[in-house]
Motif scaffolding. Structure first.
Motif, PDB file in Angstrom:
ATOM      1  N   PRO A 162      31.446  43.594 -34.635  1.00  0.00           N
ATOM      2  CA  PRO A 162      31.016  42.393 -33.911  1.00  0.00           C
ATOM      3  C   PRO A 162      32.030  41.992 -32.849  1.00  0.00           C
ATOM      4  O   PRO A 162      33.229  42.245 -32.975  1.00  0.00           O
ATOM      5  CB  PRO A 162      30.938  41.333 -35.017  1.00  0.00           C
ATOM      6  N   VAL A 163      31.524  41.367 -31.798  1.00  0.00           N
ATOM      7  CA  VAL A 163      32.384  40.939 -30.685  1.00  0.00           C
ATOM      8  C   VAL A 163      32.358  39.419 -30.634  1.00  0.00           C
ATOM      9  O   VAL A 163      31.365  38.805 -30.211  1.00  0.00           O
ATOM     10  CB  VAL A 163      31.895  41.530 -29.351  1.00  0.00           C
ATOM     11  N   SER A 164      33.437  38.783 -31.078  1.00  0.00           N
ATOM     12  CA  SER A 164      33.479  37.321 -31.141  1.00  0.00           C
ATOM     13  C   SER A 164      33.892  36.686 -29.819  1.00  0.00           C
ATOM     14  O   SER A 164      33.526  35.543 -29.533  1.00  0.00           O
ATOM     15  CB  SER A 164      34.430  36.877 -32.251  1.00  0.00           C
ATOM     16  N   ASP A 165      34.653  37.421 -29.024  1.00  0.00           N
ATOM     17  CA  ASP A 165      35.143  36.879 -27.750  1.00  0.00           C
ATOM     18  C   ASP A 165      34.931  37.926 -26.663  1.00  0.00           C
ATOM     19  O   ASP A 165      35.874  38.594 -26.236  1.00  0.00           O
ATOM     20  CB  ASP A 165      36.624  36.510 -27.869  1.00  0.00           C
ATOM     21  N   PRO A 166      33.699  38.075 -26.185  1.00  0.00           N
ATOM     22  CA  PRO A 166      33.418  39.166 -25.243  1.00  0.00           C
ATOM     23  C   PRO A 166      34.121  38.977 -23.909  1.00  0.00           C
ATOM     24  O   PRO A 166      34.207  37.843 -23.401  1.00  0.00           O
ATOM     25  CB  PRO A 166      31.894  39.089 -25.068  1.00  0.00           C
ATOM     26  N   PRO A 167      34.654  40.043 -23.321  1.00  0.00           N
ATOM     27  CA  PRO A 167      35.199  39.955 -21.969  1.00  0.00           C
ATOM     28  C   PRO A 167      34.088  39.614 -20.986  1.00  0.00           C
ATOM     29  O   PRO A 167      32.897  39.755 -21.295  1.00  0.00           O
ATOM     30  CB  PRO A 167      35.775  41.350 -21.728  1.00  0.00           C
ATOM     31  N   TRP A 168      34.469  39.199 -19.788  1.00  0.00           N
ATOM     32  CA  TRP A 168      33.490  38.640 -18.845  1.00  0.00           C
ATOM     33  C   TRP A 168      32.336  39.596 -18.562  1.00  0.00           C
ATOM     34  O   TRP A 168      31.175  39.169 -18.470  1.00  0.00           O
ATOM     35  CB  TRP A 168      34.182  38.245 -17.538  1.00  0.00           C
ATOM     36  N   ALA A 169      32.630  40.889 -18.427  1.00  0.00           N
ATOM     37  CA  ALA A 169      31.567  41.832 -18.070  1.00  0.00           C
ATOM     38  C   ALA A 169      30.524  41.924 -19.174  1.00  0.00           C
ATOM     39  O   ALA A 169      29.318  41.946 -18.912  1.00  0.00           O
ATOM     40  CB  ALA A 169      32.169  43.210 -17.783  1.00  0.00           C
ATOM     41  N   LEU A 170      30.979  41.960 -20.413  1.00  0.00           N
ATOM     42  CA  LEU A 170      30.049  42.030 -21.532  1.00  0.00           C
ATOM     43  C   LEU A 170      29.324  40.699 -21.710  1.00  0.00           C
ATOM     44  O   LEU A 170      28.116  40.669 -22.007  1.00  0.00           O
ATOM     45  CB  LEU A 170      30.791  42.412 -22.804  1.00  0.00           C
ATOM     46  N   ALA A 171      30.033  39.593 -21.519  1.00  0.00           N
ATOM     47  CA  ALA A 171      29.401  38.281 -21.643  1.00  0.00           C
ATOM     48  C   ALA A 171      28.286  38.119 -20.610  1.00  0.00           C
ATOM     49  O   ALA A 171      27.230  37.535 -20.904  1.00  0.00           O
ATOM     50  CB  ALA A 171      30.443  37.177 -21.475  1.00  0.00           C
ATOM     51  N   LYS A 172      28.500  38.624 -19.411  1.00  0.00           N
ATOM     52  CA  LYS A 172      27.489  38.531 -18.354  1.00  0.00           C
ATOM     53  C   LYS A 172      26.242  39.323 -18.736  1.00  0.00           C
ATOM     54  O   LYS A 172      25.107  38.851 -18.559  1.00  0.00           O
ATOM     55  CB  LYS A 172      28.079  39.051 -17.041  1.00  0.00           C
TER      56      LYS A 172
END
Length: 387
Positions: A162-172
């Motif tokens: 799981p990714v709790s704090d995604p980097p900006w590219a993944l969050a986008k």
């Protein structure tokens, strides 16, 4: 083959972000088979043949690059998936694509881009893989990216958990096409992650011996390896050191694969899961090594970091190539006229988009292209020889 109930079944895939007309289906392939084929036919995948695995633009024809590594991961992943009754095509797609976001020069290049984008969100190769496959790769007239299935994108986003704090590219990407980042991924994605570990733990040993970064005695001091070596000597008493080293690596890959299959079967049975969504909601990884094998694998990694990844010769090369990436970023940011026309035409005016666009261009480069670009546009650079 018949898929297990907890496998990812193509008939109940969550589909693609962009609808595609059914009459354009080419050939009798299901959604995951088409994903795999789109990845193989992509420009980004082909560029992996010129990107660092461990050695920068290797002089030796026999050293691995990102492309050969990805193919080896896919072979191991398919083997495991088949025995477990998982979807081999989805597993293979994730294995083949998992390193597409790596910039030139591997982790050294990534460190340089992280530093260059420190004030603009940073850089993460795993998130860049998703960015490449959903936005930057252009193969279709109706949408950007390869329009891969939800399951493939989810597997690439979360194959390490799981990714709790995604980097900006993944969050986008997640904001546009939610990938349920807080849960575990499918079992196919979990297999891909461990197949990656099995591949590079063993094949980096092969390349390290070939390059002379460590010798047989240093290697066999690692717990468990001397026993494997002696087993090879007993079976093949007339074999030379090179063949015995190959035998050790084969034996260890088989040992790790068999352990992973056995332990994963135990966890699946214990968990009582009956579907791929049950696997996502299990709250823990279900694909994994036994405790003893997990400790053995950690020992291999400690050896490789001490004797290969952090070897003085490797550090010397890494310092030089970080300078290449940092120099290119500074040059393009300071003088956009140096950027090729097709990239300059879409260069944003404002930050952070401007810096991220330049990083996208650099991240797609092969090792040799980046070196040529630096020498042509900035000036001479001396790179340590030997790899």
């Amino acid at each position: 083959m018949t898929l297990a109930s907890y496998a990812s079944h193509p008939a109940i895939s969550r589909g693609r972000q962009h609808d595609e007309r059914r009459d354009e289906t080419r050939g009798p392939r299901d959604i995951f088979q088409r994903d795999r084929d789109r990845i193989i036919h992509s420009v980004a995948f082909r560029r992996l043949r010129g990107k660092t695995q461990v050695f920068v633009a290797p002089d030796g024809d026999h050293f691995r690059v990102r492309l050969t590594h990805s193919m080896e991961v896919a072979q191991i992943g398919r083997t495991i998936a088949r025995v477990l009754g998982l979807n081999e095509d989805l597993t293979e797609a994730i294995c083949l694509a998992h390193d597409i976001g790596h910039p030139p020069f591997g982790h050294a290049g990534e460190d340089a881009l992280k530093a260059a984008l420190a004030d603009n969100g940073g850089f993460d190769h795993n998130a860049q893989t998703l960015r490449m496959l959903t936005q930057l790769e252009r193969r279709y007239p109706r949408f950007a990216g390869l329009n891969l299935s939800w399951e493939t994108l989810e597997g690439l986003a979360k194959h390490n958990g799981p990714v709790s704090d995604p980097p900006w590219a993944l969050a986008k990407i997640d904001a546009e096409y939610p990938l349920e980042l807080q849960t575990f991924a499918s079992l196919e994605a979990q297999v891909a992650a461990l197949a990656d570990d099995i591949a590079y733990d063993n094949h980096d040993i092969d390349d390290g011996l070939r390059a002379g970064l460590f010798d047989r005695d240093q290697l066999l001091a690692t717990p468990g390896l001397a026993e494997l070596w002696e087993g090879g000597v007993r079976r093949f008493p007339n074999a030379g050191p090179e063949l015995l080293a190959s035998e050790l690596i084969r034996e260890q890959i088989g040992m790790m694969v068999n352990d992973l299959i056995s332990e994963t079967k135990r966890r699946i049975q214990e968990s009582g899961i009956a579907s791929s969504d049950d696997a996502r909601g299990a709250g823990r990884p279900l694909v994994g090594f036994s405790p003893a094998m997990a400790e053995h694998e950690r020992g291999l990694k400690r050896f490789l970091y001490a004797h290969m990844y952090e070897h003085p010769k490797q550090e010397e090369v890494a310092t030089a190539v970080r300078g290449v990436v940092a120099g290119l970023f500074a040059a393009y940011h300071g003088d956009p006229a140096l950027i090729p026309d097709n990239w300059r035409a879409s260069l944003p005016e404002n930050e952070p988009a401007r810096s991220r666009h330049i990083a996208d261009f650099i991240a797609g480069m092969t090792d040799s292209f980046a070196i040529r670009a630096y020498r042509a546009q900035i000036g001479p650079i001396d790179l340590p020889e030997g790899f």
